[in-house]
Design a protein around this motif. Sequence first.
Motif, PDB file in Angstrom:
ATOM      1  N   ILE B 261      45.984  42.862  29.190  1.00 39.31           N
ATOM      2  CA  ILE B 261      45.089  41.700  29.224  1.00 39.31           C
ATOM      3  C   ILE B 261      44.610  41.566  30.665  1.00 39.31           C
ATOM      4  CG2 ILE B 261      44.850  39.207  28.905  1.00 39.31           C
ATOM      5  CD1 ILE B 261      47.045  39.292  26.846  1.00 39.31           C
ATOM      6  N   LYS B 262      43.316  41.562  30.835  1.00 42.22           N
ATOM      7  CA  LYS B 262      42.713  41.550  32.173  1.00 42.22           C
ATOM      8  C   LYS B 262      42.909  40.187  32.833  1.00 42.22           C
ATOM      9  CE  LYS B 262      40.040  44.415  34.618  1.00 42.22           C
ATOM     10  NZ  LYS B 262      40.486  45.816  34.832  1.00 42.22           N
ATOM     11  N   PRO B 267      42.367  40.228  38.983  1.00 41.00           N
ATOM     12  CA  PRO B 267      42.583  41.311  38.019  1.00 41.00           C
ATOM     13  C   PRO B 267      43.232  42.546  38.646  1.00 41.00           C
ATOM     14  CG  PRO B 267      40.248  41.074  38.541  1.00 41.00           C
ATOM     15  CD  PRO B 267      40.945  39.897  39.139  1.00 41.00           C
ATOM     16  N   ASP B 268      43.147  42.666  39.966  1.00 43.49           N
ATOM     17  CA  ASP B 268      43.723  43.857  40.607  1.00 43.49           C
ATOM     18  C   ASP B 268      45.230  43.765  40.805  1.00 43.49           C
ATOM     19  OD1 ASP B 268      41.214  44.830  40.637  1.00 43.49           O
ATOM     20  OD2 ASP B 268      40.821  44.381  42.756  1.00 43.49           O
ATOM     21  N   GLU B 269      45.758  42.572  40.620  1.00 46.04           N
ATOM     22  CA  GLU B 269      47.219  42.445  40.714  1.00 46.04           C
ATOM     23  C   GLU B 269      47.805  42.574  39.310  1.00 46.04           C
ATOM     24  OE1 GLU B 269      48.683  39.128  42.920  1.00 46.04           O
ATOM     25  OE2 GLU B 269      47.445  39.560  44.670  1.00 46.04           O
ATOM     26  N   ILE B 270      48.705  43.527  39.168  1.00 45.99           N
ATOM     27  CA  ILE B 270      49.215  43.855  37.835  1.00 45.99           C
ATOM     28  C   ILE B 270      50.667  43.422  37.682  1.00 45.99           C
ATOM     29  CG2 ILE B 270      49.713  45.770  36.251  1.00 45.99           C
ATOM     30  CD1 ILE B 270      47.374  47.266  37.665  1.00 45.99           C
ATOM     31  N   PRO B 310      45.721  34.699  31.723  1.00 40.66           N
ATOM     32  CA  PRO B 310      46.455  35.041  32.946  1.00 40.66           C
ATOM     33  C   PRO B 310      45.504  35.232  34.118  1.00 40.66           C
ATOM     34  CG  PRO B 310      46.399  36.929  31.460  1.00 40.66           C
ATOM     35  CD  PRO B 310      45.805  35.768  30.710  1.00 40.66           C
ATOM     36  N   LYS B 311      45.940  34.812  35.298  1.00 45.34           N
ATOM     37  CA  LYS B 311      45.166  35.051  36.519  1.00 45.34           C
ATOM     38  C   LYS B 311      45.195  36.535  36.862  1.00 45.34           C
ATOM     39  CE  LYS B 311      46.810  30.729  38.623  1.00 45.34           C
ATOM     40  NZ  LYS B 311      47.479  30.165  39.803  1.00 45.34           N
ATOM     41  N   ARG B 312      46.370  37.113  36.664  1.00 43.51           N
ATOM     42  CA  ARG B 312      46.565  38.513  37.015  1.00 43.51           C
ATOM     43  C   ARG B 312      46.523  39.366  35.749  1.00 43.51           C
ATOM     44  NH1 ARG B 312      49.252  35.082  40.529  1.00 43.51           N
ATOM     45  NH2 ARG B 312      49.104  35.714  42.709  1.00 43.51           N
ATOM     46  N   THR B 313      46.450  40.664  35.945  1.00 41.12           N
ATOM     47  CA  THR B 313      46.401  41.560  34.795  1.00 41.12           C
ATOM     48  C   THR B 313      47.824  41.795  34.260  1.00 41.12           C
ATOM     49  OG1 THR B 313      44.354  42.616  35.473  1.00 41.12           O
ATOM     50  CG2 THR B 313      45.832  43.913  34.082  1.00 41.12           C
TER      51      THR B 313
END
Lengths: 453, 453
Positions: B261-262, B267-270, B310-313
């Motif tokens: 989920i993006k 989005p670059d923090e996984i 989510p804020k992050r991926t």
Amino acid sequence: MKKLLLAFCLFTTGVHAQSTDSVTIRKIYNEILTNSPSYEWLRELTQKVGPRLSGSEGAQKAVEWSKQLMEKEGFDRVFLQEVMVPHWVRGAKEVAYIRNGKQKITVPVAALGGSVATAPKGVEAQVIEVKSFQELRDLGPEKVKGKIVFYNRPMDPTKLNTFEAYAGAVEQRANGANEAGKLGAVGAIVRSMTTVLDDNPHTGGMRYATGVPLIPTAAISTNGAELLSKSLKENANLTFYFKQNCETLPDAKSYNVVGEIKGSEKPDEIIVVGGHLDSWDLAQGAHDDGSGCVQSIDVLRTFKALGIKPKRTLRAVMFMNEENGLRGGVGYADYAKKNNEKHIAAVESDNGGFTPRGFGIVGTAQQRAKVMPWKPLLAPYGLHEIGAGSGGADIGPLAQLGTVLFGFKPDSQRYFDFHHTGIDNFEAINKRELELGAASMTALVYLLDHYGL
Amino acid sequence: MKKLLLAFCLFTTGVHAQSTDSVTIRKIYNEILTNSPSYEWLRELTQKVGPRLSGSEGAQKAVEWSKQLMEKEGFDRVFLQEVMVPHWVRGAKEVAYIRNGKQKITVPVAALGGSVATAPKGVEAQVIEVKSFQELRDLGPEKVKGKIVFYNRPMDPTKLNTFEAYAGAVEQRANGANEAGKLGAVGAIVRSMTTVLDDNPHTGGMRYATGVPLIPTAAISTNGAELLSKSLKENANLTFYFKQNCETLPDAKSYNVVGEIKGSEKPDEIIVVGGHLDSWDLAQGAHDDGSGCVQSIDVLRTFKALGIKPKRTLRAVMFMNEENGLRGGVGYADYAKKNNEKHIAAVESDNGGFTPRGFGIVGTAQQRAKVMPWKPLLAPYGLHEIGAGSGGADIGPLAQLGTVLFGFKPDSQRYFDFHHTGIDNFEAINKRELELGAASMTALVYLLDHYGL
């Protein structure tokens, strides 16, 4: 400087005590995890003695078995306390089915303990499904008369502690027949008390209120309840049939079984650790409450095995008749009162032989505060949940004597998979989990004995 | 006054955040405890897909099954990561017996994953029993040559956490054949890794060291080990026979399966949450590690079901080949590194589908300190054990990228009743316990996503 020195001494004494205690508690766990016979005791109690409903032959065998076991373990004193107990018998196996048009679909059923029988040919009637007593009352007698009331409020799966979910649903079982009978129903059936969907009916106690018609009442399995509810939505006129053959005989003579190690310094101060010896009749009563019985005996055995001489008197009490009367618990407290015995604390294990989580405490804030410094000693053993909570049914009557009550709190997730069903058998017990419970109880009793309350 | 006001504002903001978080976490538990399909997913994975050792048809089916499931759940992206995996096959069922005079007593046995076969007619030799590598080395080649070495050091039952007991014994399985082979033994058998006495042999991975003779190696059940040890005390000249038909085929192509989920803000923090998709071949791999797989997918499903963006991926990763190679875990970290992905945290569930206790953390003291304020939010759900600990094998290689690792820590008491045996099947799973694990992981991932690390 003197003050500082004193503070330092107190501090180091405190540290020393903690460290001695932590060594002793480690020894307790080591002893039980390597040498405990509790699992083999439980095998005997469940498989050789078997089901032991109050008044039954099994209950009497259990009295003899536990007395002999505690004598063999060499406790200082082992004695019986006579109590008169209700004597309810299930009789021939129950039958139930849904009659929906031409279909007759069998439903797993178990009469509730204390219920009357149906007429010999059974009872068959249309069904009123409700989720609460209020809903039933709102329907009124005209809608209920001549019907079978079906209580179908499930245990709430979102409660983390399943005992809370049980507490929120069990009035349907305990009082459902009374509420239905008042409105003219001819029977009351209740969804089994579990969050699992399966085919095991869960029996359990009920008691008729004074002055209400005595209508027969039974539990059906959760799958049966789901099916009945679904079928009613399709055909409100279907009928439900059940037949049960239970009977309440005159009260029977039975016993609490007590084993004791005499205190070396304060023998008049008593600490009780116990479980209940009776079980329902459908299975071997492994989690409910064979576990609590063997764990309690193991507490005293472990003191002896490690050569720890308790300052206070320790008693392992096998209470009789928790399930359908509590006569043992009430009788024990009466005995204590009559003999002016001073019970400082009582610990009960009656929530299953599962992995330990902590202890619930029933006592004053001051008494609970006395226990809090022990938390760091118990946390390494997974005992994190120590605070105000429930004690136990059997030790409950001791509260009137000022006794502080401790309810052993194992993990509750699986308890209602087995509770009061035909599968509460020895195979449902994990040896390590059972032993960890015994060790947790022994550690607490050690601290209670050492520091008092 | 300004400072005071600021402090007050910060305080109330803090309280507000805690209270919003606590409401969200309650919603997460409610959603999962009432609507989670994880138990039914696990039924499919274990009963329909079945055993899924790396390189097997089952493993390939599991890849397809989990890909389809995550696509059906509507995750933003579902993709496969190719990895080459070892392909070891057991072949025809093993045979083992003790030949003691005229008696031949069958012993339950399972070849260790990675072992060579015996000669087609099996191997039979006298037995040297040892409890440690040191004891073996002290015996020296003259006493070991031509014999079968029998490693019989039990897991220590006094360790509260059974994984510690496992860690203290498993070298016998992993390296026993190497140590025995160096001294000229013709085979190595090992007591199964469990504290239970029963008839289930526990397989598991071993790897030959470079340059040592490749001798066949197998696990025997704990009852078998007890019998062999007892028999050796009576007759040191008895012989042990075993025959196994396993084989290592060329590496096979397989896959990690990733659902995503993006992130809406970063989005670059996984954040990874995962388990391993492969299992041993003897059973359905329910606790090890079907549970971890379905729980991880349920984490992402729950975010969607509750409308939490989510804020992050977030990524649910089904790692391939944890059991006998870790190629999936290594391959995933390689992929992340190659693509310059920033993984802030990874959570693994690979300790069984049991009732939750907490999370182990692998990270700096500073990173762990960031997690500590969350403890009061998680404690009401039985998550008390949060601190430095283990992460998980599959996420381990991410540590080199600076990722903070979290190992989901369920209660460990029953894990080694099932681990790597023929009984690690769907029936061994309790639905509520499985769901509580998924909810615990979702709550942690929610906090990780919300506050970062």
